[in-house]
Scaffold this motif. Sequence first.
Motif, PDB file in Angstrom:
ATOM      1  N   SER A  23     -51.565  60.619  35.945  1.00 20.82           N
ATOM      2  CA  SER A  23     -50.522  60.629  36.492  1.00 20.82           C
ATOM      3  C   SER A  23     -49.772  59.336  36.744  1.00 20.82           C
ATOM      4  O   SER A  23     -48.653  58.866  36.485  1.00 20.82           O
ATOM      5  CB  SER A  23     -50.379  61.246  38.019  1.00 20.82           C
ATOM      6  N   VAL A  24     -50.520  58.330  37.194  1.00 20.80           N
ATOM      7  CA  VAL A  24     -50.316  56.838  37.481  1.00 20.80           C
ATOM      8  C   VAL A  24     -49.820  56.284  36.183  1.00 20.80           C
ATOM      9  O   VAL A  24     -48.534  55.573  36.116  1.00 20.80           O
ATOM     10  CB  VAL A  24     -51.102  56.149  38.087  1.00 20.80           C
ATOM     11  N   LEU A  25     -50.618  56.371  35.187  1.00 22.31           N
ATOM     12  CA  LEU A  25     -50.530  55.822  33.993  1.00 22.31           C
ATOM     13  C   LEU A  25     -49.158  56.455  33.199  1.00 22.31           C
ATOM     14  O   LEU A  25     -48.656  55.727  32.517  1.00 22.31           O
ATOM     15  CB  LEU A  25     -51.683  55.937  33.061  1.00 22.31           C
ATOM     16  N   GLY A  26     -49.129  57.842  33.301  1.00 22.99           N
ATOM     17  CA  GLY A  26     -48.081  58.347  32.838  1.00 22.99           C
ATOM     18  C   GLY A  26     -46.906  57.838  33.201  1.00 22.99           C
ATOM     19  O   GLY A  26     -45.777  57.815  32.803  1.00 22.99           O
ATOM     20  N   SER A  30     -43.724  55.747  30.916  1.00 25.22           N
ATOM     21  CA  SER A  30     -42.464  56.492  30.771  1.00 25.22           C
ATOM     22  C   SER A  30     -41.494  56.045  31.916  1.00 25.22           C
ATOM     23  O   SER A  30     -40.366  56.093  31.557  1.00 25.22           O
ATOM     24  CB  SER A  30     -42.568  58.255  31.216  1.00 25.22           C
ATOM     25  N   ALA A  31     -41.708  55.082  32.606  1.00 25.67           N
ATOM     26  CA  ALA A  31     -40.849  54.206  33.539  1.00 25.67           C
ATOM     27  C   ALA A  31     -39.731  53.761  32.920  1.00 25.67           C
ATOM     28  O   ALA A  31     -38.539  53.774  33.476  1.00 25.67           O
ATOM     29  CB  ALA A  31     -41.568  53.316  34.423  1.00 25.67           C
ATOM     30  N   ASN A  32     -40.148  53.060  31.634  1.00 27.50           N
ATOM     31  CA  ASN A  32     -38.883  52.080  31.165  1.00 27.50           C
ATOM     32  C   ASN A  32     -38.272  52.849  29.976  1.00 27.50           C
ATOM     33  O   ASN A  32     -37.677  51.992  29.213  1.00 27.50           O
ATOM     34  CB  ASN A  32     -39.297  50.763  30.868  1.00 27.50           C
ATOM     35  N   GLU A  40     -36.618  63.852  30.147  1.00 27.09           N
ATOM     36  CA  GLU A  40     -37.600  62.913  30.594  1.00 27.09           C
ATOM     37  C   GLU A  40     -38.741  63.539  31.699  1.00 27.09           C
ATOM     38  O   GLU A  40     -39.942  62.942  31.451  1.00 27.09           O
ATOM     39  CB  GLU A  40     -36.670  62.056  31.971  1.00 27.09           C
ATOM     40  N   GLY A  41     -38.499  64.757  32.244  1.00 27.09           N
ATOM     41  CA  GLY A  41     -39.760  65.197  33.156  1.00 27.09           C
ATOM     42  C   GLY A  41     -40.517  65.889  31.980  1.00 27.09           C
ATOM     43  O   GLY A  41     -41.935  65.669  32.411  1.00 27.09           O
ATOM     44  N   ALA A  42     -40.167  66.328  30.885  1.00 29.17           N
ATOM     45  CA  ALA A  42     -41.178  67.156  30.027  1.00 29.17           C
ATOM     46  C   ALA A  42     -41.990  66.073  29.335  1.00 29.17           C
ATOM     47  O   ALA A  42     -42.966  66.172  29.329  1.00 29.17           O
ATOM     48  CB  ALA A  42     -40.311  67.956  29.170  1.00 29.17           C
TER      49      ALA A  42
END
Length: 93
Positions: A23-26, A30-32, A40-42
């Motif tokens: 979750s943290v890596l994901g 996807s943050a930038n 975005e959520g999918a």
Amino acid sequence: MSEAFSALWASIVRTVVPIVVGSVLGWFASANLPLDPEFEGALTALITLLLTMAYYVAVRLFETYISPKIGWLLGYAKSPDSYSADKPGKHEA
């Protein structure tokens, strides 16, 4: 602590830790990414799933073929093979 509870606890920890790491890596991956908010959520969920699987598989392979100490990256050093009993009659009532 009973042997059954200890095995249950180890399996729970070794399941939850990769989910948290993925979750943290994901989220970082996807943050930038400039995406349409609709997707975005999918995409974040997909990236999280893939990174969680990759992390777990990599740690299990390293743990199996390199060193059992690497199991700490899953939150608990014992692999499932070492805390699951294969003794006949062990689980009989």
